[in-house]
Design a protein around this motif. Structure first.
Motif, PDB file in Angstrom:
ATOM      1  N   UNK A  70       0.867  -1.189   0.000  1.00  0.00           N
ATOM      2  CA  UNK A  70       0.000   0.000   0.000  1.00  0.00           C
ATOM      3  C   UNK A  70       0.902   1.237   0.000  1.00  0.00           C
ATOM      4  N   UNK A  71       0.810   2.084   1.018  1.00  0.00           N
ATOM      5  CA  UNK A  71       1.643   3.280   1.075  1.00  0.00           C
ATOM      6  C   UNK A  71       2.921   3.074   1.883  1.00  0.00           C
ATOM      7  N   UNK A  72       3.171   1.854   2.302  1.00  0.00           N
ATOM      8  CA  UNK A  72       4.351   1.584   3.109  1.00  0.00           C
ATOM      9  C   UNK A  72       5.487   1.061   2.238  1.00  0.00           C
ATOM     10  N   UNK A  73       6.693   1.589   2.458  1.00  0.00           N
ATOM     11  CA  UNK A  73       7.889   1.068   1.810  1.00  0.00           C
ATOM     12  C   UNK A  73       8.602   0.189   2.831  1.00  0.00           C
ATOM     13  N   UNK A  74       8.803  -1.070   2.482  1.00  0.00           N
ATOM     14  CA  UNK A  74       9.355  -2.044   3.408  1.00  0.00           C
ATOM     15  C   UNK A  74      10.683  -2.548   2.841  1.00  0.00           C
ATOM     16  N   UNK A  75      11.709  -2.592   3.678  1.00  0.00           N
ATOM     17  CA  UNK A  75      13.040  -3.001   3.247  1.00  0.00           C
ATOM     18  C   UNK A  75      13.553  -4.103   4.152  1.00  0.00           C
ATOM     19  N   UNK A  76      14.265  -5.061   3.557  1.00  0.00           N
ATOM     20  CA  UNK A  76      14.916  -6.132   4.309  1.00  0.00           C
ATOM     21  C   UNK A  76      16.416  -6.073   4.022  1.00  0.00           C
ATOM     22  N   UNK A  77      17.226  -6.267   5.056  1.00  0.00           N
ATOM     23  CA  UNK A  77      18.662  -6.212   4.883  1.00  0.00           C
ATOM     24  C   UNK A  77      19.325  -7.141   5.902  1.00  0.00           C
ATOM     25  N   UNK A  78      20.595  -7.535   5.648  1.00  0.00           N
ATOM     26  CA  UNK A  78      21.290  -8.422   6.581  1.00  0.00           C
ATOM     27  C   UNK A  78      22.061  -7.623   7.626  1.00  0.00           C
TER      28      UNK A  78
END
Length: 377
Positions: A348-356
């Motif tokens: 939706x309007x959320x920017x989600x990031x995954x990182x180590x």
């Protein structure tokens, strides 16, 4: 043909490719830079690895340490857990000066994150290697992979090698094969650029970027391809990677270190001419918001060995850019590791990031599940 034989064949024949054929050496350089960028983002000491570019995207030298059993068959994500596709093409494992393996290993197959839970769909047997893959709007997957039809055979025809296919494969959400089709044209490279919806299994479409063949919309039901001629100027550079999301084409250059966004009529929406960072962004790392008005992509910069990972978010109508820092990593000795991201998506309007987030000091190979972090920006 084994990878070393195929690599040798391509290198022997590359110099004989006529001017009208794709520049094989340029394709090889592009994929080497892509491999080097992925390795450096994890702090890998670059080894003498070979890629065969338009034919096979090779893996890092396999480790003797067993792959951690931390994954499960993919399932539909919960409503509050957006799916993040992990598109790194190689394990983030390297050797220190003493020869010890350090880093983290990706599970084998198509890897996604639902929150911090890791799911995988195994590589289908229809391909020997997965070059690129994308989640599909119906919850399934589309991928490009190579299939060698004559393993162990020495061949001398280089870029026009016979007996080798680049297959477009689609799978359902639970990993069952729905379609496999050879989309290779001899003398051309091909990229998987995007995927569109359809009302049933095996229908819909994908976007393919063909070297010297432009950007095409490939009908999954019939195999028919329609060239998007309005985008010919945007797809003419063999050093670019491409991604189409929500009717926005993202084009990233590994030669100019530039990013551009277009609509599908060929109009330029936004341009970043020269990135001021140590690594060039790749199109498959970018994420376009569902409204088609916002574009986000990661950048990694190095300053005195410290690696800083940021995400740039662009409002395409105005060109305004917002920068959010994800992480900073200090080098242990002369090695920087743990930089870069695993994936980026909009919910939706959320920017989600995954990182180590790797331990420091790093003393061995750790499970991805132990180091993955996810947050909203």
């Amino acid at each position: 043909m084994i990878d070393d034989e195929l690599t040798s064949t391509v290198h022997r024949a590359a110099g004989a490719v006529p001017p009208s054929a794709p520049d094989m050496q340029a394709i090889l350089r592009r994929h080497r830079r892509r491999r080097t960028r992925q390795m450096a983002a994890a702090g890998i000491t670059v080894l003498a690895l070979f890629t065969t570019a338009s034919i096979v995207l090779s893996k890092l030298t396999p480790s003797t340490e067993p792959t951690p059993a931390t994954t499960s068959m993919a399932t539909a994500p919960a409503a509050d857990e957006p799916l993040i596709a992990v598109h790194r093409h190689a394990d983030s494992v390297f050797q220190d000066k003493a020869g010890h393996e350090l880093g983290f290993r990706l599970p084998d197959g198509l890897v996604t994150l639902h929150g911090t839970r890791i799911d995988t769909v195994p590589r289908p047997p229809e391909v020997d290697e997965v070059r690129q893959w994308l989640p599909r709007p119906d919850g399934g997957y589309a991928l490009l992979g190579t299939k060698n039809l004559a393993p162990g055979t020495q061949r001398e025809d280089g870029v026009n090698v016979t007996g080798l296919e680049i297959r477009l494969v689609t799978m359902s959400a639970d990993g069952h094969l729905t379609q496999s089709r050879n989309v290779r044209i001899q003398g051309q490279d091909v990229q998987l650029a995007g995927s569109g919806p359809g009302a049933g299994i095996g229908v819909g479409y994908v976007y393919l970027a063909r070297t010297n063949g432009g950007l095409v919309r490939h009908d999954l039901a019939t195999g028919a391809e329609t060239r998007l001629t309005a985008l010919d100027a945007a797809t003419a550079d063999p050093h670019r990677t491409y991604s189409i999301q929500h009717n926005v084409l993202v084009s990233a250059s590994t030669e100019e270190c530039a990013v551009q966004a277009y609509d599908l009529e060929g109009h330029v929406l936004w341009t970043l001419r020269k990135q001021q960072q140590s690594e060039c962004a790749q199109a498959d790392e970018a994420a376009v918001a569902p409204d088609g008005r916002r574009l986000a992509f990661p950048v990694v910069t190095y300053d005195g060995g410290r690696a800083t990972t940021e995400v740039l978010t662009v409002d395409l109508p105005s060109g305004a850019v917002r920068t959010a820092e994800v992480s900073q990593v200090d080098p242990p000795g002369d090695i920087t590791y743990g930089a870069g991201i695993l994936g980026l998506t909009w919910s939706a309007d959320r920017l989600v990031v995954a990182w180590p987030v790797l331990p420091n000091p790093l003393t061995g190979v750790v499970d991805l599940a132990a180091v993955v972090r996810v947050k909203q920006l």
